[in-house]
Design a protein around this motif. Structure first.
Motif, short mmCIF file in Angstrom:
data_model
loop_
_atom_site.label_atom_id
_atom_site.label_comp_id
_atom_site.label_asym_id
_atom_site.label_seq_id
_atom_site.Cartn_x
_atom_site.Cartn_y
_atom_site.Cartn_z
N LEU A 298 -9.44 10.14 1.78
CA LEU A 298 -10.50 9.48 2.44
C LEU A 298 -10.07 8.46 3.41
O LEU A 298 -10.50 8.35 4.59
CB LEU A 298 -11.82 9.30 1.40
CG LEU A 298 -12.70 8.43 2.14
CD1 LEU A 298 -13.72 9.39 3.08
CD2 LEU A 298 -13.47 7.59 1.11
N GLY A 299 -9.12 7.55 3.00
CA GLY A 299 -8.36 6.57 3.71
C GLY A 299 -7.76 7.00 4.99
O GLY A 299 -7.85 6.47 6.07
N GLY B 51 2.34 3.88 4.60
CA GLY B 51 2.84 4.23 3.02
C GLY B 51 2.46 3.12 2.08
O GLY B 51 1.71 2.08 2.44
N THR B 52 2.91 3.49 0.81
CA THR B 52 2.51 2.52 -0.39
C THR B 52 3.16 0.97 0.01
O THR B 52 3.99 0.91 0.38
CB THR B 52 3.38 3.18 -1.49
OG1 THR B 52 2.86 4.38 -1.70
CG2 THR B 52 2.99 2.57 -2.92
N VAL C 258 2.37 -3.34 -9.23
CA VAL C 258 1.04 -2.55 -8.89
C VAL C 258 1.26 -2.27 -7.19
O VAL C 258 1.90 -3.00 -6.59
CB VAL C 258 0.12 -3.77 -8.71
CG1 VAL C 258 -1.29 -3.08 -8.42
CG2 VAL C 258 -0.45 -4.26 -10.36
N GLU C 259 0.87 -1.00 -7.05
CA GLU C 259 0.91 -0.44 -5.70
C GLU C 259 -0.37 -0.07 -5.10
O GLU C 259 -1.09 0.50 -6.03
CB GLU C 259 2.02 0.56 -5.68
CG GLU C 259 3.54 0.24 -5.91
CD GLU C 259 4.48 1.30 -6.06
OE1 GLU C 259 5.73 0.97 -5.93
OE2 GLU C 259 4.25 2.53 -6.10
N ASP D 77 -14.72 2.10 -2.97
CA ASP D 77 -15.19 2.83 -2.13
C ASP D 77 -14.59 4.10 -1.66
O ASP D 77 -14.69 5.02 -1.00
CB ASP D 77 -15.37 2.30 -0.76
CG ASP D 77 -16.69 1.19 -0.81
OD1 ASP D 77 -17.32 1.23 -1.65
OD2 ASP D 77 -16.83 0.64 0.28
N GLY D 78 -13.10 4.23 -2.55
CA GLY D 78 -12.54 5.46 -2.70
C GLY D 78 -11.45 5.53 -1.51
O GLY D 78 -10.75 6.64 -1.19
N PHE D 79 -11.30 4.51 -0.40
CA PHE D 79 -10.34 4.42 0.54
C PHE D 79 -8.90 4.15 0.32
O PHE D 79 -8.01 4.91 0.73
CB PHE D 79 -10.53 3.44 1.38
CG PHE D 79 -11.96 3.70 2.19
CD1 PHE D 79 -11.85 4.40 3.55
CD2 PHE D 79 -13.09 2.83 1.95
CE1 PHE D 79 -13.17 4.76 4.05
CE2 PHE D 79 -14.49 3.25 2.63
CZ PHE D 79 -14.31 4.09 3.74
N ILE D 80 -8.64 3.60 -1.04
CA ILE D 80 -7.30 3.50 -1.63
C ILE D 80 -7.13 3.73 -3.00
O ILE D 80 -8.33 3.68 -3.83
CB ILE D 80 -6.78 1.96 -1.34
CG1 ILE D 80 -7.51 0.73 -2.12
CG2 ILE D 80 -6.77 1.58 0.32
CD1 ILE D 80 -7.04 -0.55 -1.99
N THR D 81 -6.01 3.70 -3.44
CA THR D 81 -5.90 3.85 -4.91
C THR D 81 -4.92 2.72 -5.39
O THR D 81 -4.45 2.23 -4.62
CB THR D 81 -4.86 5.28 -5.29
OG1 THR D 81 -3.73 5.33 -4.59
CG2 THR D 81 -5.84 6.34 -4.90
#
Length: 123
Positions: A90-91, A39-40, A83-84, A68-72
């Motif tokens: 995708l991840g 999780g976060t 910041v989290e 690359d779109g694996f994380i936000t």
């Protein structure tokens, strides 16, 4: 009728396998993704859980994984700012086949280490 220009996608490398594996195959990306699996996490939580990664390297790795779109990365307008980081769809989808590789590495690490020892010994 006017023809719409097609969207051109630029790739860092013409080979999709190398393009993706070069990024996620670095020293830290998989560890960061695995650490985010439950999780976060916040930056300092990631630092503590991963252990021997520098702040600069963790920051760089997080930026690449976000790019690359694996994380936000979510920034909350608080003082001090919070910041989290979290896995994207995708991840999560990447970690499915990665779990099989991690299990394989765990199961075969002793055999590989022994093979290396024999090779160095000239056996």
């Amino acid at each position: 009728m006017t023809q719409q220009p097609s969207k051109i996608v630029e790739f860092d490398h013409p080979c999709p396998i190398r393009d993706v594996l070069d990024r996620i195959g670095d020293q830290w990306s998989v560890l960061v993704l695995l650490t985010l699996q439950p999780g976060t996490r916040r930056f300092n939580e990631l630092m503590r859980e991963i252990g021997d990664i520098s702040k600069q390297m963790l920051s760089r790795t997080l930026k690449h994984l976000e790019q690359d779109g694996f994380i936000t990365r979510t920034v909350y307008p608080e003082v001090p700012p919070r910041v989290e980081y979290d896995l994207t769809e995708l991840g999560h989808s990447f970690l499915e086949p990665m779990q099989a590789l991690v299990a394989w590495a765990d199961a075969n690490h002793r055999t590989i280490a022994e093979s290396r020892r024999r090779y160095r010994a000239g056996e």
